[in-house]
Write an enzyme that holds these catalytic residues in place. Structure first.
Site, PDB file in Angstrom:
ATOM      1  N   ASP A 442     -40.512  30.044 -16.588  1.00 20.54           N
ATOM      2  CA  ASP A 442     -42.103  30.296 -16.931  1.00 20.54           C
ATOM      3  C   ASP A 442     -42.320  31.557 -17.494  1.00 20.54           C
ATOM      4  O   ASP A 442     -41.572  32.404 -17.289  1.00 20.54           O
ATOM      5  CB  ASP A 442     -42.992  29.809 -15.782  1.00 20.54           C
ATOM      6  N   CYS A 484     -40.372  27.446 -20.391  1.00 22.75           N
ATOM      7  CA  CYS A 484     -41.642  26.770 -20.351  1.00 22.75           C
ATOM      8  C   CYS A 484     -42.474  28.147 -20.555  1.00 22.75           C
ATOM      9  O   CYS A 484     -42.123  29.121 -19.941  1.00 22.75           O
ATOM     10  CB  CYS A 484     -41.686  26.365 -18.764  1.00 22.75           C
ATOM     11  N   ASP A 506     -48.439  21.380 -20.739  1.00 25.10           N
ATOM     12  CA  ASP A 506     -49.059  21.463 -19.487  1.00 25.10           C
ATOM     13  C   ASP A 506     -50.145  20.057 -19.679  1.00 25.10           C
ATOM     14  O   ASP A 506     -50.473  19.851 -18.524  1.00 25.10           O
ATOM     15  CB  ASP A 506     -49.939  22.599 -19.019  1.00 25.10           C
TER      16      ASP A 506
END
Ligand code: GLA
Length: 708
Positions: A442, A484, A506
């Site tokens: 992420d 991500c 998301d």
């Protein structure tokens, strides 16, 4: 050197380049049936009265010094000198599909190497420039762009804007006079501007009109431009955006642009995206052992930071029963990470939450026959972390200034060798000590005042991010990575060379996902698009959707479930199971076939299909987004079928469709094929179509066609 004309050719696209004395792309379009280098005389331009007395070619370098008044391809200087270089060709190497051209400005002490590669099967054109400084004084490079000419009839731009929870929204602007510009200084490809653009004939649609697409394969700052010159010629331009002082070339040093990926199609946006999809499948996407995309269960929206290994194991047991193939522990497993304000940087297991370590959970997951995955965000650091307390100087920062946090976090300076070594060691521990199959990587904040050793360093940070990922991939070639960045904030072809999946957004709201996934589908095939079934009441929007609409919306991509299956009721659970199983049944088709977005007369309906390579099987999803515009939904004309074949057509899945008599509300009589399968010729289905039912907003149905 003669004015050598080179033809690069492929199954669907040709590129014709005049190589000397300067280099200019003369043609980028459909493959020519006949061509001889002498033909180029037909497009030799007149010189108009009232301006420069010479022709000004749209050269590969687009030099200002030649009398190009728009954005040049190269900008920079040597302390104010050598600021308007002109490049002349010194060497050319080529075959049918590749051209490498070296040009130089001896006066300015610069050489430029231009590489063009035309993919022989798919027609995707890759272009990159490398600028080298030969002189003893440094050359300050401000801009280095790839410029491609497009025909005058390309007079409309389509590009993509967005934000967190709403990625890949297309917008269109006319390209008549002036131009179009988009820039990102966010330090990632960004939610706000996906680094790509399409120009085309006015009003181009999914199935009609000539289009030219460009994508910059780069995960850092970028600039994209489409320009109309006052003489009517048009160019598209793509580049990494360099911040002041970032790119200084000492003697012998060079700078390469990221690869630009360009594709032109004559039959609308589908013809462009099908080339991109094919190209990615052939050249960039690599799954270990060519493995089918395992269905995920990701814990994030199920439990957030609330990790209890016993409970997580119950979730895994449920997941396995649903048919899930990979179980992922998201954020919250490491020291101090009880909420989003602490812990980033401390990549040690939280022994309070996991007193027995991670292994019991991993073993449980593996015994259930699933792969195990875990979440990390290596580039980040919370001020409330042991790492920050020990090394406050490890930040990507400009000394003397305070910078805002984002999601309560700062960014680590990956160009600092100590930072790089620390992260490599910690990730090495994580992947080396645990049998982990997949990492969700992420990156949840943008870069502000991003400095290394006092100078701005986003470009360097981007390269170091790639280097870190490359080092891990080399050590752990079987591990898959997901890119991500708060959802779709870091999506591009360069990061895809190192990753296997994107977390698209998301936002798991099925209605929003219909738009986001469509936007992403212009450049990416479904198998790299993370698509999850979320909670029936979406956490991002609080909208409620049926399991059918959620299941069908997540069906085509790299599918997953993002919720707590333990707390779901039986009806919901039965739904997850049904869609996981339907996905697995269709997965070989969905992840290898040709994607079609269908032009519909009523834009409250969105239809997307996948047709197998041999055209023997297809599925088309009809999604009713809003209240239909008309009382009848019209006929769906299926693209991409075999006109000479006959097909069996049947409803494969939908929520219950009922007539008024049966308790429904939208139809008195159903079209017959909804009651029982029908047979029809491919040509008929392509030309006349299939009558669609009238359905309620925020619902979907799946149609299957099988050759008989
Ligand atoms: C980002 C990701 C989410 C989740 C959270 C965890 O927002 O996009 O999927 O992993 O971080 O903090």
């Amino acid at each position: 050197m003669s004015s050598e004309v080179i033809r690069l050719t492929s199954d669907n696209t040709d590129v014709i380049v005049r190589c000397a004395p300067d280099a200019e792309i003369l043609y980028w379009g459909p493959t020519l049936r006949g061509f001889s280098p002498q033909d180029v005389i037909a497009i030799q331009r007149p010189v108009p009265n009232g301006r420069l007395d010479v022709d000004t070619p749209l050269t590969l370098a687009m030099e200002y010094g030649r009398g190009q008044f728009g954005a040049p391809g190269i900008e920079g200087h040597r302390n104010g000198y050598h600021a308007a270089p002109i490049f002349n060709t010194v060497s050319v190497e080529s075959d049918d599909h590749a051209l490498t051209l070296v040009s130089e400005d001896a006066l300015a002490g610069l050489t430029l190497t231009s590489e063009l590669r035309l993919h022989p099967r798919t027609g995707v054109l890759q272009v990159r420039h490398t600028l080298k400084n030969l002189s003893s004084d440094a050359w300050q490079l401000d801009r280095l762009a790839v410029t491609l000419p497009v025909p005058e009839r390309a007079d409309e731009v389509m590009a993509f804007h967005g934000r967190w929870l709403r990625e890949f929204q297309p917008h269109r602007v006319p390209l008549r006079h002036g131009g179009y510009l988009q820039e990102s200084r966010r330090g990632r490809s960004s939610h706000e501007y996906f680094p790509a653009m399409v120009v085309g004939e006015s009003g181009f649609t999914e199935q009609r009109g000539a289009v030219w697409g460009v994508h910059l394969g780069w995960s850092g700052n970028h600039r994209l431009r489409a320009d109309v010159k006052t003489d009517g010629r048009r160019v598209v331009q793509a580049e990494a955006l360099y911040l002041p002082g970032e790119m200084r070339l000492a003697q012998g040093e060079s700078c390469a642009t990221p690869w630009v990926y360009a594709a032109c199609g004559t039959a609308g946006l589908n013809s462009m995206s099908q080339q991109y999809h094919d190209f990615l499948r052939k050249e960039i996407i690599r799954f270990p052992d060519d493995k089918a995309r395992p269905v995920h269960l990701n814990t994030w929206e199920g439990i957030y930071f609330d990790h209890d290994p016993d409970y997580i194991m119950q979730m895994a047991t449920q997941a396995a029963e649903l048919g899930v193939e990979r179980f992922i522990i998201d954020d919250g497993w490491f020291r101090g990470r009880d909420h989003d304000q602490a812990g980033l940087g401390d990549w040690y297991l939280d022994e309070k939450k996991y007193p027995q370590g991670l292994m019991p959970v991993i073993e449980h997951v593996k015994q259930l026959g699933m792969e195990f995955g875990i979440w990390v965000e290596p580039e980040m650091i919370n001020p409330d972390s042991d790492l920050f307390r020990a090394h406050p100087d490890w930040l990507l920062q400009l000394p003397g200034y305070s910078q805002p946090t984002g999601r309560y976090q700062y960014v680590l300076d990956l160009s600092n060798p100590d930072v790089f070594a620390y992260l490599l060691e910690r990730l090495n521990w994580l992947l080396g000590e645990h049998p982990i199959d997949y990492v969700k990587w992420d990156m949840n904040r943008e870069l502000v005042q991003p400095g290394h050793a006092g100078k701005l360093a986003v470009d360097a940070q981007t390269h170091q991010f790639y280097r870190l990922l490359d080092a891990l991939r080399e050590r752990f070639p079987q591990v898959e990575f997901e890119s991500c960045a708060s959802g779709g904030g870091r999506i591009d072809y360069e990061v895809l060379k190192r990753t296997h999946r994107f977390w698209t957004s998301d936002n798991n709201d099925a209605l929003e996902r219909q738009a986001i996934q469509r936007g992403m589908s212009y450049f990416f095939p479904p198998e790299v698009m993370g698509q999850h079934i979320g909670h029936y009441r979406c956490h991002a929007t609080h909208r409620k959707h049926t399991i059918e609409f959620r299941g069908l919306t997540a069906l085509f991509g790299h599918m997953g479930i993002e919720l707590d299956p333990v707390r779901a009721d039986d009806e919901e659970r039965a739904g997850y199971k049904r869609y996981v199983s339907l996905h697995k049944q269709l997965r070989p088709l969905l992840h290898s076939g040709t994607t079609w977005r269908v032009d519909m007369p009523d834009d409250t309906v969105q239809v997307t299909g996948v047709v197998s390579r041999d055209r023997s099987q297809a599925v088309f999803l009809m999604a009713q987004l809003k209240m239909p515009d008309y009382t009848l939904a019209g006929n769906l004309r299926f693209p991409g079928l075999d006109p000479d074949a006959r097909y069996r057509v049947r409803l494969l899945d939908s929520q219950q469709i009922k007539t008024v008599r049966e308790g429904g509300g939208s139809m008195r009589e159903l079209p017959p094929w909804l009651r029982h399968p029908i047979d029809a010729s491919g040509d008929w289905l392509m030309q006349a179509g299939l009558a669609l039912p009238v359905v309620v907003p925020e619902s979907a149905l799946l149609i299957e066609l099988t050759k008989i």
